[in-house]
Write an enzyme that holds these catalytic residues in place. Structure first.
Site, short mmCIF file in Angstrom:
data_model
loop_
_atom_site.label_atom_id
_atom_site.label_comp_id
_atom_site.label_asym_id
_atom_site.label_seq_id
_atom_site.Cartn_x
_atom_site.Cartn_y
_atom_site.Cartn_z
CD GLU A 192 -3.77 6.01 -5.02
OE1 GLU A 192 -5.00 5.86 -4.92
OE2 GLU A 192 -3.14 5.80 -6.07
CD GLU A 209 -0.58 2.28 -6.35
OE1 GLU A 209 -1.46 2.55 -7.19
OE2 GLU A 209 -0.84 1.98 -5.17
#
Length: 772
Positions: free
Chosen positions: A303, A540
């Site tokens: 991220e 994810e």
């Protein structure tokens, strides 16, 4: 049911040995391939190798898993559906993390034993194998490798990780390794980079919280009560994390005056210093894990975030993209707070229908604590004040913005910057170059965009990487933000992109499935549109186990968690891409959750299971399921290895039935198929004590189901180019329904129709008496 053959390598044909004659209906193998699956023999009996569907070792795949167009394929050209978990959320913090003394003693932390001690690995790997979750996104952090200082690598930790991952093939598991980060570092409220990176830039670790430069309560055991819940993502906008990200990606552009003194006395520009350190660390990780069969690739960073780059105004953040919760200072306000000036800051609280609203303002940093060290490279000055972005007006006794659009354009040339093309893609190129030099053979490179963003249109052509896999994330942001799930769900993805509000609202389990399917498919479709034929894997995706005020911990009724996980899994299955769920964390418990910023995502908790002494690691043992929750929603059938192109998969967990459709390869698919056998994982959790019923096969097609291997083997007679195949699989007797797949009309249709009838009758009566 067939028993496995005696030889583990019974289907491997060595050089010089006779190879089977393939059926004429199948593509002839490439002469460079040295393996042909025995299912090409006309006399082959399904399931007669020792392989099982979810085995990603060389035994199960005949060699290596490789990218081929938008698919992963094994050495026989079969399309592989990689399905697994993130291991593990506990890897964000060291074994000796102490909430009370943090952030002290950061040089002597140890991550040896994260995610679990080496001696416990067989228990966890056997459990994941039983559940069919055999593809792992394995977490390491920069801090774990290099916590003691620049260039000082923790060899004990790297040895531990190598020994752990060395075990994967013996359980049929495979993994890719990600250097994980959130909000830059534990020391700025997240996880990832070591403490010395912040100190090198000039931050005082012990002043970050008091000055408002970071929110640290979540990494010190907080984040569980309402007032603290979900604040941590706001750390991306606070001074410490935003400054570090900006310096890492674009220090040459926006902080050229910031030089870091090296041990030899020479100086380095901050961007070069941070990126070189990161790449050196990463090359060390790659070298430590080189040659491991169980590791098929590496992911550069979890991220990534742009920091202040492209921020159009120093006075506010974009409400649609940056979370506003609790005290949310603007960039300018964070500059002043970090420089020791008490500052009035807006306070945001949860609301409806918008997520949050401004409810008050408070003065922060009343003690005038400075976030900057006087002995640092800025000599105690804010790095952005040093670059003339803002200043202090002594006459007015207030801070003033001097360069409002500083982070939008290159300060030297005035050219508008783009984070992806100017900073992210060039760094990815450096990363792949360094990693490939450290490898003895090519691996896959997993990369992702900024969270909650679609694949950027610029990620095409020369910006793509060799052996690239696109790994975006997906979460139901509304459910995460509110830690609640019920019959009403919202498409936040659509709302943030201008969707008509009523169209973004869904009702019931059927609605949740449609909502999640649409959102996940949007991510996948945008990826293919930009990247072309590149594999996509959702890196994810998960659900909060402590939703709905943690009521399930008391009642042990996990119905809403089961429903939410089912909706998400249904969306993933319909998209026909692989995924790694967040997360498998043995250290999870009901009180601390995953013990990081109040998160509680692990659907396995060893504290809820049997002690290790009572576990049977045999794959047919139900003792491995102890400690698992909502397994009926998670452990599901899937086509692991398809001799063709999957086109549809639909599973109904309430009955145990599924439909699978696939197509034999055509020339346009560019797949050389040297196998006829398709292997489908069908968990014994749904077949135990039941008969598996397979329908839809054509005359001459053969199949068998081996419950001990949890694998349905299918060998169609006709695999001619473009031929469609479809099977419907059920269990007899059917599973006991977990919940009703309710819909809006199913729940309210009768009431609405009754109301309509009453309205029509009343209207007719009124019309008759008053207008006749």
């Amino acid at each position: 049911m067939l028993s496995p053959s005696g030889s583990e390598n019974s289907f491997v044909f060595l050089e010089g040995s006779p190879k089977p004659t393939p059926s004429a209906s199948y593509t002839q193998p490439d002469p460079l391939l040295d393996k042909i699956h025995p299912s090409l023999l006309p006399s082959y009996i399904p399931g007669s190798t020792r392989a099982y569907a979810h085995d990603w070792s060389r035994t199960g795949t005949g060699g290596e898993i490789k990218p081929n167009g938008r698919h992963f394929v094994d050495s026989y050209g079969r399309v592989c559906s990689l399905r697994g978990v993130n291991v593990s959320g506990c890897s964000k913090t060291p074994m000796n993390h102490d909430h009370g003394t943090f952030p002290g003693n950061h040089e002597v932390v140890t991550f040896v034993g994260r995610p679990f001690p080496l001696e416990e690995a067989p228990e966890h790997f056997a459990r994941l194998k039983r559940w069919g979750l055999t593809f792992i996104r394995f977490l390491v952090t920069w801090e774990a490798v290099e916590h003691a200082g620049l260039g000082v690598y923790d060899k004990e930790y790297l040895t531990y990780v190598r020994k752990l991952l060395l075990l994967l093939p013996s359980f049929g598991l495979s993994a890719f390794v990600v250097v994980h980060q959130d909000v830059w570092s534990r020391y700025s409220g997240g996880s990832g980079a070591p403490a010395w990176t912040l100190e090198a830039v000039g931050f005082d670790l012990h002043a970050l919280e008091e000055s408002g430069a970071a929110w640290l309560l979540g990494v010190k055991g907080g984040g569980h009560v309402e007032a603290e819940r979900g604040i941590w993502p706001c750390g991306y906008q606070k001074l410490a994390a935003a400054t570090m990200a900006t310096c890492f990606w674009a220090g040459d552009t926006f902080a050229p005056k910031l030089k870091i003194t090296m041990p030899g006395g020479q100086t380095k520009p901050v961007q070069q210093y941070l990126q070189d350190a990161f790449l050196d660390m990463y090359a060390t990780v790659v070298q430590a894990l080189d040659g491991l069969d169980g590791v098929i690739g590496f992911e550069v960073m979890n991220e990534p975030h742009r920091g202040y780059i492209e921020l159009p105004s120093l006075h506010k953040f974009d409400y649609n993209t940056d979370l506003h919760l609790s005290h949310t200072p603007s960039a300018f306000e964070s500059f002043m707070l970090g420089s020791g000036f008490p500052t009035l800051v807006a306070h945001w609280t949860r609301s409806f229908p918008v997520p949050t609203r401004l409810t008050s303002r408070s003065v922060l940093n009343s003690a005038s604590r400075k976030a900057w060290r006087p002995d640092g490279p800025t000599q105690g000055m804010c790095v952005w004040e040093m670059h003339g972005v803002w200043g202090w007006d002594n006459n007015k006794n207030e801070g003033v913005v001097l360069r409002e659009n500083y982070f939008v354009k290159d300060p030297m040339t005035g050219r508008k910057v783009d984070w992806y093309t100017d900073f992210y893609y060039p760094f990815l190129k450096r990363w792949t170059d360094r990693a490939r030099k450290a490898m003895s053979s090519d691996k896959m490179f997993f990369v992702e965009p900024i969270p909650n963003e679609f694949c950027p249109p610029s990620w095409a052509g020369e910006h793509q990487l060799p052996n690239m896999v696109f790994t975006p994330h997906w979460y139901d942001l509304n459910a995460l933000f509110n830690k609640a799930f019920g019959d009403f769900s919202v498409n936040v993805q659509g709302l943030s992109r201008g969707m008509f509000p009523l169209k973004a609202l869904y009702w019931g389990q059927q609605g949740a499935r449609e909502n999640y399917s649409l959102q996940i498919q949007n991510i996948v479709d945008h990826g293919y549109q930009v990247l072309g034929e590149k594999p996509i894997l959702i890196g994810e995706c998960g659900i909060p186990m402590d939703m709905n005020k943690k009521e399930a911990f008391e009642s042990d009724n996990w119905k809403w968690q089961e429903r939410m996980m089912d909706a998400m899994m249904t969306g993933l299955e319909r998209s026909l891409v692989g995924f790694t769920l967040w997360n498998y964390n043995p250290d999870n418990d009901d009180i601390r959750g995953d013990d990081w910023n109040g998160e509680n995502f692990s659907w396995f908790s060893r504290r809820r299971g049997l002690p290790r002494s009572l576990l049977d690691l045999d794959q047919f043992s139900f003792t491995l399921d102890n400690g698992g929750r909502i397994l009926s929603s998670i452990v599901r059938p899937y086509a692991a290895k398809t001799a063709g192109i999957p086109t549809r998969f639909e599973y109904e967990m309430n009955t145990g039935t599924f439909i699978f459709e696939w197509r034999s390869p055509e020339s346009k698919d560019n797949i050389v198929l040297t196998a006829r056998e398709t292997e489908i994982f069908v968990p014994s959790l749904i077949t135990y004590g039941r008969k598996l019923v397979v329908s839809g096969l054509s005359a001459g097609d053969k199949y068998t189901y081996d419950e001990t291997r949890q694998t349905l083997f299918i060998v169609p007679r006709d695999g001619s180019s473009g031929r469609m195949h479809k099977i419907a699989v059920s269990v007899d007797p059917p599973l006991r329904s977990q919940f009703e797949v309710n819909t809006f009309w199913g729940d309210f249709g009768e009431v609405i129709l009754s109301g309509l009838v009453v309205f029509v009758v009343l209207f007719a009566i009124i019309k008759y008496y008053f207008y006749m």
